[in-house]
Scaffold this motif. Structure first.
Motif, PDB file in Angstrom:
ATOM      1  N   GLU A  39       0.840  -1.199   0.000  1.00  0.00           N
ATOM      2  CA  GLU A  39       0.000   0.000   0.000  1.00  0.00           C
ATOM      3  C   GLU A  39       0.876   1.250   0.000  1.00  0.00           C
ATOM      4  O   GLU A  39       0.606   2.220   0.717  1.00  0.00           O
ATOM      5  N   TYR A  40       1.946   1.165  -0.777  1.00  0.00           N
ATOM      6  CA  TYR A  40       2.900   2.248  -1.034  1.00  0.00           C
ATOM      7  C   TYR A  40       3.841   2.538   0.137  1.00  0.00           C
ATOM      8  O   TYR A  40       4.769   3.329  -0.014  1.00  0.00           O
ATOM      9  N   ARG A  41       3.654   1.896   1.264  1.00  0.00           N
ATOM     10  CA  ARG A  41       4.587   2.050   2.383  1.00  0.00           C
ATOM     11  C   ARG A  41       5.704   1.037   2.205  1.00  0.00           C
ATOM     12  O   ARG A  41       5.461  -0.124   1.851  1.00  0.00           O
ATOM     13  N   ALA A  42       6.959   1.452   2.448  1.00  0.00           N
ATOM     14  CA  ALA A  42       8.103   0.562   2.290  1.00  0.00           C
ATOM     15  C   ALA A  42       8.404  -0.149   3.602  1.00  0.00           C
ATOM     16  O   ALA A  42       8.390   0.468   4.675  1.00  0.00           O
ATOM     17  N   ARG A  43       8.666  -1.428   3.525  1.00  0.00           N
ATOM     18  CA  ARG A  43       8.924  -2.243   4.705  1.00  0.00           C
ATOM     19  C   ARG A  43       9.819  -3.405   4.293  1.00  0.00           C
ATOM     20  O   ARG A  43      10.150  -3.568   3.103  1.00  0.00           O
ATOM     21  N   VAL A  44      10.246  -4.228   5.264  1.00  0.00           N
ATOM     22  CA  VAL A  44      10.927  -5.471   4.940  1.00  0.00           C
ATOM     23  C   VAL A  44      10.024  -6.617   5.338  1.00  0.00           C
ATOM     24  O   VAL A  44       9.386  -6.590   6.397  1.00  0.00           O
ATOM     25  N   GLU A  45       9.950  -7.616   4.451  1.00  0.00           N
ATOM     26  CA  GLU A  45       9.000  -8.701   4.660  1.00  0.00           C
ATOM     27  C   GLU A  45       9.515  -9.966   3.994  1.00  0.00           C
ATOM     28  O   GLU A  45      10.215  -9.911   2.979  1.00  0.00           O
ATOM     29  N   ALA A  46       9.137 -11.103   4.553  1.00  0.00           N
ATOM     30  CA  ALA A  46       9.510 -12.394   3.981  1.00  0.00           C
ATOM     31  C   ALA A  46       8.417 -12.875   3.027  1.00  0.00           C
ATOM     32  O   ALA A  46       7.276 -12.424   3.091  1.00  0.00           O
ATOM     33  N   SER A  47       8.798 -13.802   2.155  1.00  0.00           N
ATOM     34  CA  SER A  47       7.850 -14.461   1.253  1.00  0.00           C
ATOM     35  C   SER A  47       6.962 -13.447   0.532  1.00  0.00           C
ATOM     36  O   SER A  47       5.730 -13.521   0.555  1.00  0.00           O
ATOM     37  N   VAL A  48       7.607 -12.491  -0.114  1.00  0.00           N
ATOM     38  CA  VAL A  48       6.871 -11.409  -0.773  1.00  0.00           C
ATOM     39  C   VAL A  48       6.097 -11.934  -1.980  1.00  0.00           C
ATOM     40  O   VAL A  48       6.644 -12.633  -2.834  1.00  0.00           O
ATOM     41  N   SER A  49       4.820 -11.591  -2.025  1.00  0.00           N
ATOM     42  CA  SER A  49       3.993 -11.923  -3.181  1.00  0.00           C
ATOM     43  C   SER A  49       3.042 -10.759  -3.438  1.00  0.00           C
ATOM     44  O   SER A  49       2.362 -10.307  -2.515  1.00  0.00           O
ATOM     45  N   PRO A  50       3.001 -10.232  -4.656  1.00  0.00           N
ATOM     46  CA  PRO A  50       3.775 -10.665  -5.814  1.00  0.00           C
ATOM     47  C   PRO A  50       5.235 -10.252  -5.722  1.00  0.00           C
ATOM     48  O   PRO A  50       5.567  -9.253  -5.080  1.00  0.00           O
ATOM     49  N   LEU A  51       6.079 -11.030  -6.396  1.00  0.00           N
ATOM     50  CA  LEU A  51       7.515 -10.796  -6.380  1.00  0.00           C
ATOM     51  C   LEU A  51       7.865  -9.359  -6.732  1.00  0.00           C
ATOM     52  O   LEU A  51       8.741  -8.743  -6.113  1.00  0.00           O
ATOM     53  N   ALA A  52       7.192  -8.798  -7.724  1.00  0.00           N
ATOM     54  CA  ALA A  52       7.569  -7.477  -8.231  1.00  0.00           C
ATOM     55  C   ALA A  52       7.429  -6.380  -7.189  1.00  0.00           C
ATOM     56  O   ALA A  52       8.027  -5.303  -7.331  1.00  0.00           O
ATOM     57  N   ASP A  53       6.647  -6.613  -6.113  1.00  0.00           N
ATOM     58  CA  ASP A  53       6.580  -5.635  -5.034  1.00  0.00           C
ATOM     59  C   ASP A  53       7.932  -5.466  -4.354  1.00  0.00           C
ATOM     60  O   ASP A  53       8.153  -4.480  -3.623  1.00  0.00           O
ATOM     61  N   SER A  54       8.824  -6.424  -4.532  1.00  0.00           N
ATOM     62  CA  SER A  54      10.142  -6.363  -3.887  1.00  0.00           C
ATOM     63  C   SER A  54      11.268  -6.206  -4.906  1.00  0.00           C
ATOM     64  O   SER A  54      12.430  -6.474  -4.598  1.00  0.00           O
ATOM     65  N   GLN A  55      10.938  -5.747  -6.103  1.00  0.00           N
ATOM     66  CA  GLN A  55      11.965  -5.519  -7.122  1.00  0.00           C
ATOM     67  C   GLN A  55      12.066  -4.023  -7.423  1.00  0.00           C
ATOM     68  O   GLN A  55      11.046  -3.346  -7.621  1.00  0.00           O
ATOM     69  N   PHE A  56      13.300  -3.557  -7.472  1.00  0.00           N
ATOM     70  CA  PHE A  56      13.553  -2.146  -7.733  1.00  0.00           C
ATOM     71  C   PHE A  56      14.697  -2.002  -8.723  1.00  0.00           C
ATOM     72  O   PHE A  56      15.693  -2.712  -8.650  1.00  0.00           O
ATOM     73  N   ARG A  57      14.517  -1.059  -9.620  1.00  0.00           N
ATOM     74  CA  ARG A  57      15.582  -0.754 -10.572  1.00  0.00           C
ATOM     75  C   ARG A  57      16.441   0.358  -9.983  1.00  0.00           C
ATOM     76  O   ARG A  57      15.941   1.451  -9.672  1.00  0.00           O
ATOM     77  N   VAL A  58      17.717   0.077  -9.780  1.00  0.00           N
ATOM     78  CA  VAL A  58      18.639   1.056  -9.202  1.00  0.00           C
ATOM     79  C   VAL A  58      19.216   1.894 -10.340  1.00  0.00           C
ATOM     80  O   VAL A  58      20.037   1.420 -11.128  1.00  0.00           O
ATOM     81  N   VAL A  59      18.753   3.146 -10.433  1.00  0.00           N
ATOM     82  CA  VAL A  59      19.091   4.005 -11.563  1.00  0.00           C
ATOM     83  C   VAL A  59      19.854   5.239 -11.073  1.00  0.00           C
ATOM     84  O   VAL A  59      19.956   5.498  -9.861  1.00  0.00           O
ATOM     85  N   THR A  60      20.376   5.987 -12.036  1.00  0.00           N
ATOM     86  CA  THR A  60      21.036   7.248 -11.687  1.00  0.00           C
ATOM     87  C   THR A  60      20.068   8.115 -10.885  1.00  0.00           C
ATOM     88  O   THR A  60      18.892   8.242 -11.238  1.00  0.00           O
TER      89      THR A  60
END
Length: 474
Positions: free
Chosen positions: A359-380
């Motif tokens: 819900e747009y809040r960032a946290r750390v969590e196990a067994s994330v589903s969907p996977l893409a909620d825990s994927q980030f592109r590290v850009v300039t």
């Protein structure tokens, strides 16, 4: 291919109240998509000579091409060689489709499908052989058609070994079963000859397998922890094209159809948010360090196609890291956006927990589903060079940013305030230099850290603080 074991989760104390994780067995790996424009049905083979070998269907459907490079990304600019051209007459004279390159018992083999000049839809599987060390420069010999008991439309042959037995899997139409293609499996007595009676292991029956056409095709196999996972593609080759998954125990009788279990829905499908449509006909390879499995596939960057999708030339080859769930099954996630592929960030002191948005809040969590909620592109960094920003994989244009010192995932509103709040300086991990810590660019001395599993930006003073602010890329 078989990657290393899942990231270690054992922890050992390094100071009072602080634990540390082992460096992940499968560290982060990134690529830049697309790998090759107008190359469909891609197959990449990582060989023992240090090269990746890449072949794919060309839009003209008239030849087999091959390129190699020492890195997956290097395939993008590698010189392409035509190793075989369609016949002018007769068999192997039309619709040269879906080549795969394999190295078997010291020789190279290419499996492909072809029609005939007098009947372009008389599609059958064929095999080429090369005895040279370098298949781009060696001579290729036609071993001919793979003889199948049923002489009907058949294509997309792939081969794999389980417990010392080599198998061939392919897609074929059986009029007795109905229209479309099913998946069949048989053992091989040599790379171009099946033995025994083939077994039908999958038939398109579900709604997601039958849009436009009844299709199960393009099988590809990856093995891990005593399981055999076979992906396949389903439905017509437009935006409805998607991937399903069959699973069997490696100790089971693979020639018994009941040994295989099919997913109830697709495992990889079009994604409007990332502008990826019709992903499928995949293969698997491994990263340069051998520690990550890599998904290879094609898709298009647009949804609407004029005319027959087979006449649209713009399927392109793409790659992204394949992740594994805690239960040992593959997690394909979504086809990621063009450009740099994303990573996941795991907690140093809670190694099974990943940075994710909820819900747009960032946290750390196990067994994330969907996977893409825990994927980030590290850009300039949005604030400029020397900083980085972390863009959400499934919400492109949304970034990790701090607000009232809490970390959220929000859409870039174009303001200088947002650019500053969403930019960080990547530092060597404060608790482990093999990790990474992210210092706020507009509040120097404050770092992204988790506290009660929620992310904030805070000043750090204790060993626990530094551990909470250290992450590994995966």
């Amino acid at each position: 291919m078989i990657a290393g074991s899942a990231a270690a989760t054992a922890v050992t104390g390094v100071s009072a109240g602080t634990a540390r994780a082992a460096v992940p067995a499968s560290p982060g790996v990134t690529y830049r998509n697309s790998i090759a424009e107008q190359r469909a049905d891609p197959h990449i083979w990582k060989h023992t000579d240090g090269y990746y070998y890449f072949t794919a269907t060309v839009p003209a459907y008239d030849r087999i091409v091959l390129r190699r490079a020492t890195t997956i990304q290097g395939l993008s600019s590698a010189t392409e060689t035509t190793i075989w051209t369609k016949h002018a007459t007769g068999e192997m004279g039309a619709h040269i489709w879906a080549p795969e390159i394999h190295f078997i018992d010291g020789k190279w083999y290419v499996y492909f499908a072809a029609g005939a000049t007098n009947d372009v839809w008389k599609i059958r599987p064929y095999v080429l052989e090369c005895t040279a060390a370098n298949p781009l420069t060696g001579a290729w010999t036609e071993k001919g058609r793979i003889a199948l008991p049923l002489d009907t439309f058949s294509l997309d042959a792939t081969t794999f070994v389980v417990n010392g037995s080599r198998y061939l899997c392919w897609a074929q139409n059986d009029p007795a079963v109905g229209s479309g293609t099913n998946l069949y499996l048989a053992k091989l007595s040599n790379p171009w000859t099946i033995t025994g009676t083939p077994v039908r292991i999958s038939t398109p029956t579900a709604s997601w397998e039958t849009i436009g056409h009844r299709v199960n095709e393009g099988p590809a196999v990856i093995q891990r922890n005593g399981k055999v996972f076979m992906t396949f593609s389903a439905s017509a080759t437009d935006a409805n094209y998607c991937m399903g998954l069959l699973t069997a125990s490696a100790s089971a009788d693979l020639l018994n159809a009941s040994s295989w279990t099919k997913t109830t829905g697709p495992v990889f499908a079009s994604n409007a948010a990332t502008s990826q449509y019709g992903p499928g006909h995949n293969s698997f390879t491994v990263s340069e360090d051998g520690k990550s499995d890599v998904l290879v596939y094609h898709d298009r960057g647009y949804k609407d196609i004029s005319g027959d999708p087979l006449n649209d030339p713009n399927r392109r080859t793409r790659v992204q890291k394949l992740y594994w769930k805690a239960d040992g099954t593959p997690d394909f996630g979504i086809p990621v956006a063009d450009g740099l592929t994303p990573v996941r960030l795991s907690s140093y002191n809670f190694p099974d927990r990943f940075i994710r948005h909820w819900e747009y809040r960032a946290r750390v969590e196990a067994s994330v589903s969907p996977l893409a909620d825990s994927q980030f592109r590290v850009v300039t960094g949005l604030a400029g060079s020397g900083t980085v920003s972390m863009e959400s994989a499934n919400f492109p244009g949304y970034y990790l940013r701090h607000k009232n010192f809490e970390v959220w995932v929000e859409k870039d509103d174009g303001t200088a305030q947002f650019r500053g709040d969403a930019s960080f300086t990547a530092r060597a991990g404060l608790a482990d230099s093999a990790g990474v810590s992210y210092e706020s660019s507009n509040y120097p001395g404050r770092y992204i850290r988790h506290y009660d599993y929620l992310l904030g930006v805070q000043a750090l003073s204790t060993a626990t603080d530094r551990a909470d602010a250290t992450f590994y890329t995966q």
